[in-house]
Design a protein around this motif. Structure first.
Motif, PDB file in Angstrom:
ATOM      1  N   ALA A 102      -3.473  12.052  -9.632  1.00 41.93           N
ATOM      2  CA  ALA A 102      -2.513  11.054 -10.106  1.00 41.93           C
ATOM      3  C   ALA A 102      -1.095  11.442  -9.737  1.00 41.93           C
ATOM      4  CB  ALA A 102      -2.644  10.898 -11.628  1.00 41.93           C
ATOM      5  N   THR A 103      -0.795  12.759  -9.805  1.00 44.52           N
ATOM      6  CA  THR A 103       0.536  13.221  -9.412  1.00 44.52           C
ATOM      7  C   THR A 103       0.794  12.947  -7.945  1.00 44.52           C
ATOM      8  OG1 THR A 103       0.390  14.973 -11.058  1.00 44.52           O
ATOM      9  CG2 THR A 103       2.050  15.221  -9.336  1.00 44.52           C
ATOM     10  N   GLN A 104      -0.253  13.112  -7.132  1.00 47.88           N
ATOM     11  CA  GLN A 104      -0.092  12.875  -5.701  1.00 47.88           C
ATOM     12  C   GLN A 104       0.291  11.429  -5.436  1.00 47.88           C
ATOM     13  OE1 GLN A 104      -3.714  12.912  -3.677  1.00 47.88           O
ATOM     14  NE2 GLN A 104      -2.854  12.205  -1.753  1.00 47.88           N
ATOM     15  N   HIS A 105      -0.333  10.493  -6.146  1.00 46.16           N
ATOM     16  CA  HIS A 105      -0.054   9.082  -5.911  1.00 46.16           C
ATOM     17  C   HIS A 105       1.386   8.739  -6.241  1.00 46.16           C
ATOM     18  CE1 HIS A 105      -4.080   7.564  -4.919  1.00 46.16           C
ATOM     19  NE2 HIS A 105      -4.506   8.533  -5.694  1.00 46.16           N
ATOM     20  N   LYS A 106       1.986   9.445  -7.199  1.00 40.25           N
ATOM     21  CA  LYS A 106       3.361   9.155  -7.587  1.00 40.25           C
ATOM     22  C   LYS A 106       4.326   9.499  -6.465  1.00 40.25           C
ATOM     23  CE  LYS A 106       2.613   9.924 -12.543  1.00 40.25           C
ATOM     24  NZ  LYS A 106       3.004  10.727 -13.711  1.00 40.25           N
ATOM     25  N   PHE A 107       3.980  10.486  -5.644  1.00 38.38           N
ATOM     26  CA  PHE A 107       4.908  10.939  -4.608  1.00 38.38           C
ATOM     27  C   PHE A 107       4.645  10.263  -3.265  1.00 38.38           C
ATOM     28  CE2 PHE A 107       5.092  14.361  -7.698  1.00 38.38           C
ATOM     29  CZ  PHE A 107       6.451  14.546  -7.797  1.00 38.38           C
ATOM     30  N   ARG A 108       3.750   9.287  -3.233  1.00 35.64           N
ATOM     31  CA  ARG A 108       3.518   8.581  -1.993  1.00 35.64           C
ATOM     32  C   ARG A 108       4.732   7.754  -1.615  1.00 35.64           C
ATOM     33  NH1 ARG A 108      -2.616   6.502  -2.821  1.00 35.64           N
ATOM     34  NH2 ARG A 108      -3.663   8.280  -1.919  1.00 35.64           N
ATOM     35  N   SER A 109       4.857   7.469  -0.342  1.00 43.16           N
ATOM     36  CA  SER A 109       5.985   6.679   0.139  1.00 43.16           C
ATOM     37  C   SER A 109       5.945   5.291  -0.472  1.00 43.16           C
ATOM     38  CB  SER A 109       5.944   6.567   1.664  1.00 43.16           C
ATOM     39  OG  SER A 109       6.934   5.688   2.126  1.00 43.16           O
ATOM     40  N   THR A 110       7.092   4.809  -0.922  1.00 44.05           N
ATOM     41  CA  THR A 110       7.194   3.481  -1.498  1.00 44.05           C
ATOM     42  C   THR A 110       7.634   2.457  -0.465  1.00 44.05           C
ATOM     43  OG1 THR A 110       9.469   3.968  -2.185  1.00 44.05           O
ATOM     44  CG2 THR A 110       7.707   4.389  -3.790  1.00 44.05           C
ATOM     45  N   LYS A 111       7.724   2.831   0.804  1.00 44.94           N
ATOM     46  CA  LYS A 111       8.130   1.893   1.831  1.00 44.94           C
ATOM     47  C   LYS A 111       7.033   0.843   2.023  1.00 44.94           C
ATOM     48  CE  LYS A 111      10.575   5.488   4.457  1.00 44.94           C
ATOM     49  NZ  LYS A 111      10.635   6.200   5.750  1.00 44.94           N
ATOM     50  N   PRO A 112       7.404  -0.424   2.162  1.00 41.47           N
ATOM     51  CA  PRO A 112       6.394  -1.423   2.516  1.00 41.47           C
ATOM     52  C   PRO A 112       5.724  -1.050   3.825  1.00 41.47           C
ATOM     53  CG  PRO A 112       8.447  -2.475   1.844  1.00 41.47           C
ATOM     54  CD  PRO A 112       8.726  -1.009   1.954  1.00 41.47           C
ATOM     55  N   ARG A 113       4.446  -1.398   3.937  1.00 43.90           N
ATOM     56  CA  ARG A 113       3.663  -0.975   5.089  1.00 43.90           C
ATOM     57  C   ARG A 113       3.049  -2.191   5.767  1.00 43.90           C
ATOM     58  NH1 ARG A 113      -0.583   3.259   3.368  1.00 43.90           N
ATOM     59  NH2 ARG A 113       1.334   4.435   3.016  1.00 43.90           N
ATOM     60  N   LEU A 114       3.248  -2.301   7.083  1.00 44.30           N
ATOM     61  CA  LEU A 114       2.611  -3.345   7.879  1.00 44.30           C
ATOM     62  C   LEU A 114       1.452  -2.723   8.647  1.00 44.30           C
ATOM     63  CD1 LEU A 114       5.701  -5.261   9.341  1.00 44.30           C
ATOM     64  CD2 LEU A 114       4.483  -5.662   7.216  1.00 44.30           C
ATOM     65  N   LEU A 115       0.254  -3.223   8.412  1.00 47.32           N
ATOM     66  CA  LEU A 115      -0.940  -2.696   9.049  1.00 47.32           C
ATOM     67  C   LEU A 115      -1.346  -3.634  10.183  1.00 47.32           C
ATOM     68  CD1 LEU A 115      -2.947  -1.848   5.795  1.00 47.32           C
ATOM     69  CD2 LEU A 115      -1.374  -0.364   7.045  1.00 47.32           C
ATOM     70  N   SER A 131      -4.747   1.985  25.856  1.00 46.13           N
ATOM     71  CA  SER A 131      -5.426   1.560  24.639  1.00 46.13           C
ATOM     72  C   SER A 131      -5.192   2.583  23.526  1.00 46.13           C
ATOM     73  CB  SER A 131      -6.919   1.400  24.895  1.00 46.13           C
ATOM     74  OG  SER A 131      -7.583   0.978  23.722  1.00 46.13           O
ATOM     75  N   THR A 132      -4.945   2.114  22.312  1.00 49.04           N
ATOM     76  CA  THR A 132      -4.681   2.992  21.170  1.00 49.04           C
ATOM     77  C   THR A 132      -5.961   3.708  20.757  1.00 49.04           C
ATOM     78  OG1 THR A 132      -2.969   1.473  20.399  1.00 49.04           O
ATOM     79  CG2 THR A 132      -3.783   3.082  18.824  1.00 49.04           C
ATOM     80  N   THR A 133      -5.893   5.036  20.651  1.00 52.73           N
ATOM     81  CA  THR A 133      -7.062   5.836  20.282  1.00 52.73           C
ATOM     82  C   THR A 133      -6.923   6.483  18.908  1.00 52.73           C
ATOM     83  OG1 THR A 133      -6.124   7.759  21.439  1.00 52.73           O
ATOM     84  CG2 THR A 133      -7.618   6.326  22.682  1.00 52.73           C
ATOM     85  N   ARG A 134      -5.746   6.429  18.316  1.00 50.83           N
ATOM     86  CA  ARG A 134      -5.536   6.981  16.978  1.00 50.83           C
ATOM     87  C   ARG A 134      -4.490   6.139  16.265  1.00 50.83           C
ATOM     88  NH1 ARG A 134      -0.973  10.431  16.748  1.00 50.83           N
ATOM     89  NH2 ARG A 134       0.081  10.664  18.756  1.00 50.83           N
ATOM     90  N   ILE A 135      -4.387   6.314  14.984  1.00 44.56           N
ATOM     91  CA  ILE A 135      -3.424   5.529  14.213  1.00 44.56           C
ATOM     92  C   ILE A 135      -2.006   5.915  14.629  1.00 44.56           C
ATOM     93  CG2 ILE A 135      -2.523   5.035  11.918  1.00 44.56           C
ATOM     94  CD1 ILE A 135      -5.250   5.502  10.783  1.00 44.56           C
ATOM     95  N   TRP A 156       1.847   0.605  10.962  1.00 39.68           N
ATOM     96  CA  TRP A 156       0.649   1.374  11.277  1.00 39.68           C
ATOM     97  C   TRP A 156      -0.184   0.574  12.267  1.00 39.68           C
ATOM     98  CZ3 TRP A 156      -2.025   4.564   6.866  1.00 39.68           C
ATOM     99  CH2 TRP A 156      -1.068   5.424   6.273  1.00 39.68           C
ATOM    100  N   ASP A 157      -0.334   1.095  13.491  1.00 38.97           N
ATOM    101  CA  ASP A 157      -1.118   0.448  14.534  1.00 38.97           C
ATOM    102  C   ASP A 157      -2.482   1.120  14.585  1.00 38.97           C
ATOM    103  OD1 ASP A 157      -2.118  -0.799  16.731  1.00 38.97           O
ATOM    104  OD2 ASP A 157      -0.650  -0.026  18.162  1.00 38.97           O
ATOM    105  N   PHE A 158      -3.540   0.379  14.223  1.00 41.10           N
ATOM    106  CA  PHE A 158      -4.886   0.940  14.120  1.00 41.10           C
ATOM    107  C   PHE A 158      -5.672   0.718  15.413  1.00 41.10           C
ATOM    108  CE2 PHE A 158      -3.713   0.814   9.760  1.00 41.10           C
ATOM    109  CZ  PHE A 158      -4.530   1.698   9.089  1.00 41.10           C
ATOM    110  N   PRO A 159      -6.458   1.703  15.833  1.00 41.94           N
ATOM    111  CA  PRO A 159      -7.347   1.499  16.988  1.00 41.94           C
ATOM    112  C   PRO A 159      -8.361   0.394  16.703  1.00 41.94           C
ATOM    113  CG  PRO A 159      -7.159   3.837  16.439  1.00 41.94           C
ATOM    114  CD  PRO A 159      -6.526   3.084  15.317  1.00 41.94           C
ATOM    115  N   GLY A 160      -8.641  -0.411  17.709  1.00 40.31           N
ATOM    116  CA  GLY A 160      -9.518  -1.554  17.491  1.00 40.31           C
ATOM    117  C   GLY A 160     -10.983  -1.211  17.375  1.00 40.31           C
ATOM    118  N   GLN A 161     -11.387  -0.037  17.865  1.00 43.75           N
ATOM    119  CA  GLN A 161     -12.807   0.305  17.853  1.00 43.75           C
ATOM    120  C   GLN A 161     -13.276   0.852  16.514  1.00 43.75           C
ATOM    121  OE1 GLN A 161     -10.479   1.794  19.626  1.00 43.75           O
ATOM    122  NE2 GLN A 161     -10.646   4.023  19.588  1.00 43.75           N
TER     123      GLN A 161
END
Length: 397
Positions: A74-87, A117-121, A135-140
């Motif tokens: 739970a402590t870890q979740h509090k310190f996560r980035s609060t920036k909006p994320r586009l996936l 071609s993107t091979t990793r995030i 965040w640009d996700f690989p299509g495979q």
């Protein structure tokens, strides 16, 4: 600040009984340990191409972290980035990386043909009027596999942008999108779902419309069968070879701005009192507009205003006084201001609000050039109100 975490090999662990590991390097720097689950490590190492070997003290680390209990998670979740994320998600070669490169990195559309071609995030942090992540996700990848930590991906409020190649067979892409929407609606209903029907520049007007209707109908029918009659899914026809992708991203970003209604009201007041036909508040970096007045958007007007920003930016880089070898000839205005009179006597007026945003307006009154002082004064008043809305000291940033 990111930390390298020792790789932990998976053992016979029942689902839901994930062990915790933490980074020893954080303790050496006097910081509290960063706890991560096995799924998070799998996501980071398998998808981001980590080649680190298992650490000798990984077992001891896991034991110490497990003893800490769930409260540490739970402590870890509090310190996560609060920036909006586009996936950015979709099948391979659908155009995700090209969209990101053109919109946020100013790559010419013709050069995207050479992108690999993107091979990793791929994670990009955009520092502008509002800090957010792409965040640009690989299509495979199959995002709903058990090895993925969905909480890590979808926990931050933002938008899921699914890119469909309109020139290819899109049935598999639509099927995977429907599975993704059903999962997101069930567990993360606050995430906006945006569908980019992409590469429409190569389609005729009639076929483009038929493709759009077919994709919307397929998605709507399956969601309706699953019990979601009016799922919050929005659709856009996009191409990197015109301004449609910028227009689409403008709509996506606007939904993440909590002050949007206030900004629109302020722009309406400014436009009505200054005789402006259409007014946009642009992000200078990406040329997407974060707000405008409530009049309908005219794409020709939008393209003209967007191109004018490029002209002013190029001229400012050549003749700006912000140069170490130039001497100031008196007090200088910190923000750029410019206007141009077109052949039909209308005016394009641009004024920087701060180092991130600029206000661009189209004024069709032929007498506007004689009232420019009044227009400038109204824009300065709007500038003060804008900085109060965001409550951010731009000069100290």
């Amino acid at each position: 600040m990111s930390h390298r975490v020792p790789r932990r090999q998976r053992s016979s662990i029942e689902p839901g009984q994930e062990r915790l590991v933490y980074s020893d390097s954080t303790i050496l720097h006097g910081q509290p340990p960063i706890f991560k689950t096995i799924a998070q490590l799998s996501l980071e190492e398998n998808l981001q191409g980590s080649n680190s070997r298992p650490s000798a003290n990984a077992s001891a680390s896991a034991a110490a972290a497990t003893a800490a209990g769930p409260s540490q998670v739970a402590t870890q979740h509090k310190f996560r980035s609060t920036k909006p994320r586009l996936l950015l998600m979709g099948l391979r070669r659908s155009g995700k990386s090209s969209i990101s490169s053109v919109v946020f990195h100013k790559m010419p559309p013709t050069e995207t043909l050479f992108l690999e071609s993107t091979t990793r995030i791929q994670k990009d942090s955009i520092h502008s009027f509002m800090d957010f992540q792409i965040w640009d996700f690989p299509g495979q990848l199959e995002y709903l596999e058990p090895s993925f930590d969905l909480e890590e991906i979808f926990s931050t409020l933002g938008a899921l942008v699914w890119v469909i190649d309109a020139q290819d067979d899109y049935h598999e892409s639509v099927a995977r999108l429907n599975r993704m929407i059903l999962m997101v609606q069930q567990y993360y209903p606050n995430i906006n779902i945006e569908v980019f029907i992409h590469k429409v520049d190569g389609l005729s007007e009639e076929y483009r419309s038929d493709t759009f209707q077919d994709i919307v109908q397929r998605i709507s029918d399956e969601l309706s069968d699953a019990g979601y009659e009016n799922a919050p899914v929005h659709y856009y026809l996009t191409s990197i070879y015109d301004y449609s992708v910028f227009e689409a991203f403008s709509k996506v970003i606007q939904k993440l701005i909590p002050q949007l209604s206030t900004l629109e009201n302020l722009i309406n007041i400014l436009a009505n009192n200054s005789g402006m036909e259409k007014t946009y508040l642009f992000d200078v970096l990406s040329k997407i507009y974060i707000a405008s007045d409530t009049r309908p958007v005219d794409m020709a007007c939008y393209e003209m205003c967007s191109d004018y920003i490029d002209v002013i930016v190029d001229v400012s880089e050549l003749y700006s006084w912000d140069h170490p070898q130039r001497k100031l000839k008196g007090e200088q205005m910190p923000e750029a201001e410019s206007h141009v009179i077109l052949h039909d006597k209308s005016m394009i007026h641009l004024m920087e609000m701060n180092k991130y945003l600029c206000l661009v307006s189209v004024i069709k009154n032929p007498d506007a050039k004689d009232k420019k002082g009044l227009i400038d004064m109204n824009c300065r008043i709007f500038q003060d109100a804008l900085n109060e809305v965001f409550s951010r000291n731009w000069e100290q940033e």
